[in-house]
Design an enzyme around this catalytic site. Structure first.
Site, mmCIF file in Angstrom:
data_model
loop_
_atom_site.group_PDB
_atom_site.id
_atom_site.type_symbol
_atom_site.label_atom_id
_atom_site.label_comp_id
_atom_site.label_asym_id
_atom_site.label_seq_id
_atom_site.Cartn_x
_atom_site.Cartn_y
_atom_site.Cartn_z
ATOM 1 N N LYS A 106 15.715 48.726 32.652
ATOM 2 C CA LYS A 106 15.050 49.948 33.092
ATOM 3 C C LYS A 106 15.802 51.131 32.507
ATOM 4 O O LYS A 106 16.984 51.029 32.193
ATOM 5 C CB LYS A 106 15.076 50.050 34.625
ATOM 6 C CG LYS A 106 14.026 50.986 35.191
ATOM 7 C CD LYS A 106 12.699 50.279 35.356
ATOM 8 C CE LYS A 106 11.648 51.142 35.982
ATOM 9 N NZ LYS A 106 10.510 50.350 36.433
HETATM 10 N N1 GLU Z 1 7.249 50.315 34.707
HETATM 11 C C1 GLU Z 1 6.453 49.170 35.029
HETATM 12 C C2 GLU Z 1 7.113 48.365 36.130
HETATM 13 O O1 GLU Z 1 7.888 48.880 36.911
HETATM 14 C C3 GLU Z 1 6.082 48.343 33.795
HETATM 15 C C4 GLU Z 1 7.226 47.817 33.002
HETATM 16 C C5 GLU Z 1 6.819 47.192 31.670
HETATM 17 O O2 GLU Z 1 5.652 47.089 31.362
HETATM 18 O O3 GLU Z 1 7.748 46.825 30.927
HETATM 19 O O4 GLU Z 1 6.821 47.208 36.306
#
Ligand code: GLU
Length: 424
Positions: free
Chosen positions: A114
């Site tokens: 993240k």
């Molecule tokens: N931000 C989204 C989540 O929290 C998607 C993450 C992604 O597609 O890599 O799942």
């Protein structure tokens, strides 16, 4: 459920909540995996970067950015980039940890990562936002790559931000590397179905839970917190299936209509006015009243820790479907469980987004693009199967759905970890 003292304090951070979730599940795992549990209790690597940009007025402003690889045992890092004024390293660590679990729940071949920048993007012009994104991408350049770590949109980032990230990374590489991010515009190797994927997954898991509890979707009342990418799509897809969206809350207002809100009209109103205040066909209620609106489904699709010990007792829903990451504190979860409210956990409920991100990445590598029907069908199948396995384990071992999801996911991650062994 007894909670450790670090969880019972007033302001529990998301990273401590993640640690608590791991600690709870550890004794339930195969004994052979116990020596590896510590792997999940610390991120593999974390990077803090300074992101300086020149503002429109000629001054230079500095922002703090982060990228965390929580785990890469099953594959490259994967997870979104968040722009928000409250982003901290420990929040990003928790969000990365939840990505590790989420990716293992739906069994896509990724670890968890993240990123984020502590910035209120509403204070930036479009070109400042572009400069911020490009400099941040360059600063985390050593962490990301199509087979290393693949960012995606999260709160306040979108397809345009992904296009800038992809372009910046590609310039450094001297070639176009579409697979370095997902959630891109269609014209740059994005995938059909990606914008609605998280909301669609929320609906599929809600429907699967409702089936088992004999709650019909037609006519069911739905309450949604957050009206961004996840909240809006969830509300729209619920409404298309015949449910009644009776209340929506975002940062600007809480709107209510017991006969059902017109989701499309609400979306148009928000686009034009940048607020839900004064939206037609509904009345405004207070932020607190939102939690006690009678409903079958409550979909928190905003920030962490929104359902907490102060409001969990008021929740009238039969099922809470976590569109957001970490929206329910452990204390609130215990209160909900006692009151018979079923919680479909984030790591399952909102996994539709990363599942279609995986499809996008596969399509980019093969340069062969699928139809929207094909994408939605595959998404449905993956989500419904993941739900069924978690539901079954929860029944068999008398666990909450969250704990069952963590047992399945942690087993997958730690089996990979154990069999890889230690380097050197
Ligand atoms: N931000 C989204 C989540 O929290 C998607 C993450 C992604 O597609 O890599 O799942």
């Amino acid at each position: 459920m007894s909670l450790p003292s670090y969880i019972s304090s007033e302001n529990v951070g998301p990273w401590h909540i993640f640690l608590h979730q791991v600690d709870q599940v550890a004794p339930l795992l195969e004994k052979s995996l116990w020596p590896w549990v510590e792997t999940l209790r610390r991120p593999k690597r974390s990077l803090i970067v300074d992101v300086p940009i020149r503002l429109e007025n000629g001054e230079v402003a500095h922002f703090e950015g982060y990228r965390v690889h929580h785990n890469t045992s099953r594959g490259p890092g994967k997870g979104g980039i968040r722009y928000h004024q409250d982003v901290t390293l420990s929040e990003v660590m928790a969000l990365a940890g939840w990505m590790t679990i989420k990716n293992a729940v739906v069994n896509v071949p990724y670890g968890g990562a993240k990123g984020g920048i502590r910035v209120d993007p509403r204070t930036l012009s479009l070109s400042e936002l572009e400069r911020l994104t490009r400099r941040f991408t360059s600063e985390i350049g050593s962490m990301i790559g199509p087979d290393k770590d693949i960012p995606a949109p999260d709160m306040n980032t979108n397809a345009q931000v992904m296009a800038w990230m992809m372009d910046t990374y590609s310039m450094g590489e001297g070639r176009t590397v579409t697979g370095v991010v997902t959630g891109k515009p269609l014209s740059l190797g994005g995938s059909l179905g990606r914008p609605d994927a998280t909301g669609r997954g929320v609906f599929v898991t809600a429907r699967e839970a409702a089936k088992r509890l004999a709650i019909p979707i037609a006519g069911a009342r739905v309450v949604v917190q957050g009206f961004g990418n996840v909240g809006e799509a969830s509300a729209r897809i619920f409404a298309e299936a015949g449910a009644k969206v009776v209340a929506v809350q975002d940062v600007s207002a809480t709107v209510y209509n017991p006969a059902g809100l017109d989701v499309a009209a609400l979306r148009r109103f928000l686009q034009e006015n940048k607020t839900l205040k004064g939206a037609p066909g509904c009345s405004e209620i207070s932020r607190e009243e939102f939690w006690s609106v009678p409903c079958e489904f409550l979909v928190p699709a905003a920030l962490e820790s929104q359902i907490n010990r102060h409001n969990a007792g008021q929740v009238q829903a039969r099922i809470v479907v976590e569109g957001a990451n970490g929206p329910t504190t452990p204390e609130a979860e215990a209160i909900l469980a006692e009151r018979g409210v079923v919680v479909v956990p984030d790591v399952l409920a909102n996994a539709g987004g990363v599942t279609v991100s995986y499809f996008e990445w596969v399509q980019d590598f093969s340069s062969f693009f699928w139809s929207e029907d094909e994408i939605n069908q595959r998404l449905e199948r993956i989500m419904a199967e993941a739900f069924a396995a978690i539901w079954q384990l929860a029944e068999d071992r008398k666990l909450s759905l969250r704990t069952a999801a963590f047992v399945i996911a942690c087993s997958r991650v730690l089996e990979a970890r154990a069999i890889r062994g230690l380097y050197p």
